[in-house]
Design an enzyme around this catalytic site. Structure first.
Site, mmCIF file in Angstrom:
data_model
loop_
_atom_site.group_PDB
_atom_site.id
_atom_site.type_symbol
_atom_site.label_atom_id
_atom_site.label_comp_id
_atom_site.label_asym_id
_atom_site.label_seq_id
_atom_site.Cartn_x
_atom_site.Cartn_y
_atom_site.Cartn_z
ATOM 1 N N HIS A 179 0.877 -1.167 0.000
ATOM 2 C CA HIS A 179 0.000 0.000 0.000
ATOM 3 C C HIS A 179 0.915 1.218 0.000
ATOM 4 C CE1 HIS A 179 -2.503 -2.980 2.213
ATOM 5 N NE2 HIS A 179 -3.508 -2.397 1.606
ATOM 6 N N ASP B 33 2.359 1.721 3.347
ATOM 7 C CA ASP B 33 3.272 0.694 3.888
ATOM 8 C C ASP B 33 4.696 1.115 3.566
ATOM 9 O OD1 ASP B 33 1.031 -0.866 4.363
ATOM 10 O OD2 ASP B 33 1.313 -2.119 2.590
ATOM 11 N N MET C 203 2.642 -5.797 -7.752
ATOM 12 C CA MET C 203 1.337 -5.204 -7.439
ATOM 13 C C MET C 203 1.477 -4.104 -6.397
ATOM 14 S SD MET C 203 -1.107 -5.371 -4.745
ATOM 15 C CE MET C 203 -1.826 -6.829 -3.985
ATOM 16 N N GLU D 174 -10.993 -6.371 -5.271
ATOM 17 C CA GLU D 174 -11.024 -7.409 -4.223
ATOM 18 C C GLU D 174 -12.255 -7.241 -3.347
ATOM 19 O OE1 GLU D 174 -7.441 -7.595 -1.935
ATOM 20 O OE2 GLU D 174 -8.359 -8.796 -0.354
ATOM 21 N N LYS E 91 -14.842 -8.254 -0.159
ATOM 22 C CA LYS E 91 -14.880 -8.788 1.218
ATOM 23 C C LYS E 91 -16.267 -8.441 1.744
ATOM 24 C CE LYS E 91 -12.285 -8.496 5.561
ATOM 25 N NZ LYS E 91 -11.076 -7.914 6.197
ATOM 26 N N GLU F 107 -9.950 -13.331 -2.608
ATOM 27 C CA GLU F 107 -9.177 -13.799 -1.443
ATOM 28 C C GLU F 107 -9.922 -14.942 -0.762
ATOM 29 O OE1 GLU F 107 -7.278 -11.032 1.288
ATOM 30 O OE2 GLU F 107 -8.056 -12.195 2.984
ATOM 31 N N HIS G 249 -11.993 -14.119 2.326
ATOM 32 C CA HIS G 249 -13.151 -13.244 2.141
ATOM 33 C C HIS G 249 -14.370 -14.003 1.614
ATOM 34 C CE1 HIS G 249 -10.222 -9.584 1.863
ATOM 35 N NE2 HIS G 249 -10.111 -10.264 2.986
ATOM 36 N N ASP H 210 -5.405 -13.581 -3.838
ATOM 37 C CA ASP H 210 -4.923 -13.489 -2.456
ATOM 38 C C ASP H 210 -5.138 -14.832 -1.772
ATOM 39 O OD1 ASP H 210 -4.085 -10.904 -2.708
ATOM 40 O OD2 ASP H 210 -5.576 -10.027 -1.348
ATOM 41 N N ASP I 158 -11.983 -12.359 10.395
ATOM 42 C CA ASP I 158 -11.037 -12.375 9.265
ATOM 43 C C ASP I 158 -9.682 -12.869 9.764
ATOM 44 O OD1 ASP I 158 -9.809 -11.889 6.841
ATOM 45 O OD2 ASP I 158 -9.547 -9.754 7.209
ATOM 46 N N ASP J 124 -6.986 -14.527 8.151
ATOM 47 C CA ASP J 124 -5.746 -14.360 7.368
ATOM 48 C C ASP J 124 -4.653 -15.343 7.784
ATOM 49 O OD1 ASP J 124 -6.795 -12.318 5.790
ATOM 50 O OD2 ASP J 124 -6.027 -10.719 7.062
ATOM 51 N N ASP K 68 -1.774 -13.254 1.067
ATOM 52 C CA ASP K 68 -2.264 -12.126 1.870
ATOM 53 C C ASP K 68 -2.670 -12.674 3.233
ATOM 54 O OD1 ASP K 68 -3.073 -9.756 2.804
ATOM 55 O OD2 ASP K 68 -4.841 -9.557 1.550
HETATM 56 C C1 GLT Z 1 -5.997 -5.786 4.147
HETATM 57 C C2 GLT Z 1 -7.107 -6.628 3.614
HETATM 58 C C3 GLT Z 1 -6.614 -7.402 2.471
HETATM 59 C C4 GLT Z 1 -6.357 -6.556 1.259
HETATM 60 C C5 GLT Z 1 -5.236 -5.653 1.444
HETATM 61 C C6 GLT Z 1 -5.150 -4.733 0.256
HETATM 62 S S1 GLT Z 1 -5.179 -4.853 2.952
HETATM 63 O O1 GLT Z 1 -5.059 -6.590 4.783
HETATM 64 O O2 GLT Z 1 -7.625 -7.481 4.630
HETATM 65 O O3 GLT Z 1 -7.439 -8.460 2.148
HETATM 66 O O4 GLT Z 1 -5.983 -7.408 0.203
HETATM 67 O O5 GLT Z 1 -5.685 -3.490 0.485
HETATM 68 MN MN MN Z 2 -6.528 -9.452 0.448
HETATM 69 MN MN MN Z 3 -8.164 -10.700 4.431
#
Ligand code: GLT
Ligand code: MN
Ligand code: MN
Length: 388
Positions: free
Chosen positions: A55, A58, A89, A182, A184, A218, A221, A246, A256, A258, A288
């Site tokens: 980002h 970041d 990216m 993306e 979510k 993702e 998500h 992702d 969430d 991750d 991700d």
């Molecule tokens: C954040 C989010 C991710 C996105 C990122 C990109 S930031 O961590 O949960 O799924 O891909 O903005």
């Molecule tokens: Mn993501």
């Molecule tokens: Mn995520």
């Protein structure tokens, strides 16, 4: 013993925010110290990654002076050169700052919407400066807690206007850059617009330049939405819209998470890898995800290596599945076609329809055939469990 060493052609990438995650959560403060972007690139070089994504903030903190920004970029650039890591990216942080508390492109405040466009144009410039070819849009706070607060149709139109404006910006600047949207469903807002990859695909077809825009699905998500991720990705692939992906993992019905790729749903991770590899997906494979909060930076490396290693193991399992004689015999049987119905498929004609209407079908004979899916699934599980 197979070689599960990541190779550049695997295009394994990590965001600065993934290996740089310091373990802050809504209930607890950081457990790991902050590392500079250059140090994170070196960590990724050590574990064998191909690329790093970021980002805007970041890399360059939002309040950095021009001199500070230049010095960070210089260090980052030399870490990239030393490690051979590339930047495929980039994306914009449109969610952390208080100004985005009610969204960015969909905010009710025109000043926020204009600032979001300005911030994104600057972030696109930054990404392109480091070679990014894909630009991700995750609508972090593009949503509501209450539908009394925003008109949904207006919000969709605002999202479209923003995408159209930014596509024109990319064309105007002659950047070689594609957008990947993306989805979510929720978190950090109560509900987020365009909540699934399917919504995104439909939205893209309404844009002025749909050819420039694809998706970045993702795992976590779609699982948060209770959906089959493999199906969503397949639909994007079939539409030529899988510009980025992702990879991580997520138990259904949880926050969430991750988690490390393959940490929860091995079977669905297997079918995902098989789908990507069978269809020669060649865009970045971005993890991700982040390490458990229990870890130090050695644990972060374990996490990153684990993501890539699991992917490569599943890739090998997919190749095994594709050549396993018993499995392939079942697959052939399942897809058997004696051609006797061929005259009814394909392009419609009135004659075809008439002929089909007079064809008789022995429903009980057709339905009476067992399909052997139990056997096929068990063999799949046995491949995954390593006993075949
Ligand atoms: C954040 C989010 C991710 C996105 C990122 C990109 S930031 O961590 O949960 O799924 O891909 O903005
Ligand atoms: Mn993501
Ligand atoms: Mn995520």
């Amino acid at each position: 013993m197979s070689d599960y060493t990541p190779k550049p052609e695997n295009k394994f990438t990590f965001g600065l925010w993934t290996v740089g995650n310091i373990g802050r959560d809504p209930f607890g403060s950081p457990v790991r110290e902050t590392k500079s972007p250059a140090d994170l690139v070196r960590l990724l070089g050590e574990v064998g990654a191909y690329g790093v994504n970021f980002h805007d903030n970041d890399l360059i903190p939002i309040d950095a002076t021009p001199a500070e920004a230049e010095s960070i970029k210089k260090d980052f650039r030399s870490a990239l050169a030393d490690t051979g890591i590339v930047v495929p990216m980039a994306t914009t942080n449109l969610f952390s700052e208080p100004i985005f508390k009610d969204g960015a492109f969909t905010s009710n405040d025109p000043k926020v919407r204009a600032y979001a466009l300005q911030k994104t144009m600057n972030a696109i410039d930054l990404g392109v400066e480091f070679g990014a070819k894909t630009y991700v849009f995750w609508g972090g706070r593009e949503g509501t807690e209450s539908d009394a607060t925003k008109d949904t149709i207006t919000a969709i139109k605002r999202s479209r206007d923003a995408m159209n404006f930014l596509c024109e910006y990319v064309n105007d600047k002659k950047y070689d850059l594609k957008f990947a949207l993306e989805a979510k469903p929720n978190e950090p807002r109560g509900d987020i617009y365009n909540s699934t990859t399917g919504h995104m695909l439909a939205f893209i077809s309404t844009l002025d330049h749909p050819e420039m825009v694809g998706v970045n699905p993702e795992v976590a998500h779609e699982h948060m939405a209770g959906l089959n991720f493999v199906h969503g990705v397949a639909q994007a692939l079939e539409a030529g819209k899988l510009f980025h992906i992702d990879l991580n993992d997520q138990a259904f019905g949880r926050y969430d998470q991750d988690f490390r790729f393959g940490a929860v749903n091995i079977k669905s991770a297997f079918f995902l890898v098989k789908l990507l590899e069978d269809n020669k997906y060649d865009n970045p494979r971005h993890f991700d995800a982040h390490a458990y909060r229990t870890e130090d930076y050695e644990g972060v490396k374990d996490f990153a290596r684990g993501c890539m290693r699991t992917y490569l193991i599943l890739k090998e399992k997919a190749a095994q599945w594709n050549t396993d004689k018993e499995i392939q015999a079942l697959v052939a049987e399942i897809h058997a076609d004696d051609g006797s119905m061929n005259q009814y498929f394909g392009k419609y004609s009135a004659e075809k329809a008439k002929a089909l209407k007079s064809q008789s079908f022995d429903r009980s004979a057709i339905a009476g055939r067992g399909l052997k899916y139990e056997r096929l699934d068990q063999l799949t599980v046995e491949v995954l469990l390593g006993v075949r």
